[in-house]
Design a protein around this motif. Sequence first.
Motif, PDB file in Angstrom:
ATOM      1  N   ARG A  20      75.392  39.594 119.176  1.00 16.30           N
ATOM      2  CA  ARG A  20      75.732  38.525 120.120  1.00 16.30           C
ATOM      3  C   ARG A  20      77.215  38.178 120.009  1.00 16.30           C
ATOM      4  O   ARG A  20      77.798  38.182 118.921  1.00 16.30           O
ATOM      5  CB  ARG A  20      74.894  37.276 119.822  1.00 16.30           C
ATOM      6  CG  ARG A  20      73.428  37.406 120.164  1.00 16.30           C
ATOM      7  CD  ARG A  20      72.669  36.131 119.816  1.00 16.30           C
ATOM      8  NE  ARG A  20      73.239  34.968 120.480  1.00 16.30           N
ATOM      9  CZ  ARG A  20      73.715  33.893 119.829  1.00 16.30           C
ATOM     10  NH1 ARG A  20      73.726  33.856 118.513  1.00 16.30           N
ATOM     11  NH2 ARG A  20      74.176  32.869 120.515  1.00 16.30           N
TER      12      ARG A  20
ATOM     13  N   THR B  79      79.355  35.636 119.643  1.00 16.71           N
ATOM     14  CA  THR B  79      79.407  34.234 119.242  1.00 16.71           C
ATOM     15  C   THR B  79      80.836  33.698 119.338  1.00 16.71           C
ATOM     16  O   THR B  79      81.809  34.451 119.490  1.00 16.71           O
ATOM     17  CB  THR B  79      78.912  34.075 117.799  1.00 16.71           C
ATOM     18  OG1 THR B  79      79.811  34.769 116.927  1.00 16.71           O
ATOM     19  CG2 THR B  79      77.504  34.637 117.633  1.00 16.71           C
ATOM     20  N   HIS B  80      80.947  32.400 119.231  1.00 22.50           N
ATOM     21  CA  HIS B  80      82.251  31.732 119.241  1.00 22.50           C
ATOM     22  C   HIS B  80      83.169  32.325 118.174  1.00 22.50           C
ATOM     23  O   HIS B  80      84.332  32.674 118.439  1.00 22.50           O
ATOM     24  CB  HIS B  80      82.036  30.223 119.023  1.00 22.50           C
ATOM     25  CG  HIS B  80      83.289  29.421 118.911  1.00 22.50           C
ATOM     26  ND1 HIS B  80      83.865  29.098 117.692  1.00 22.50           N
ATOM     27  CD2 HIS B  80      84.090  28.861 119.859  1.00 22.50           C
ATOM     28  CE1 HIS B  80      84.948  28.379 117.895  1.00 22.50           C
ATOM     29  NE2 HIS B  80      85.113  28.220 119.201  1.00 22.50           N
TER      30      HIS B  80
END
Length: 213
Positions: free
Chosen positions: A3, A5-6
């Motif tokens: 994923r 992600t930030h």
Amino acid sequence: MRRLTHDRIWSAIDALAHRYGLSVSGLAKRSGLDPTAFNRSKRATGDGRPRWPTTESIAKVLEATGATLEDFTMLASSDPGQSNRNLPIPLIGMTQAGAGGFFDDGGYPVGGGWEQVPFPRVEDENAYALEVTGESMEPLYRQGDILIVSPNAPTRNGDRVIIRTTDGEVMAKLLVRRSAKTIELASMNPDHPNFVFPLDRVEWIARIIWASQ
């Protein structure tokens, strides 16, 4: 694929800056963005919520560096911080530092004319190294010593600092005290006098966080 992600998105921006020999502020500036746009302090809101880079800013980074979206995605798929261990940081001679073109107005390293020196675990993405030239800083610092400078580190009385004046002089000094109008600096070499500058003569000041001996 992992994923996005930030942390992974920001880590990919850090890694791209390193790949092309830039600080994150230098990468932002090359991309036509505010030089502070990618600084760590801009990666969260004032109340601690994650702040994501915009798709427009990422597109400008890719255009400025020539990297592909696939390059960026691959970097963003890595574990955050993995690509930032033991990275080289910019290195410049102290005398050269006053010549202009190596720093932006905030005292962050910019441009592509830097040599590099490896240094692990630097938390400040804008950190850089200065190489001491001459004898004015003896006995504390000798010619050839490397000073690691953190422009984002807070400074307080007693810190060893790098200061640049508005006329382009770059010096390593001991911060004695700072008032609303002046700053007092002590010389490393006892044969050199202390200085008291009006604050409007100081372009920027940054803390020395490490020195080779």
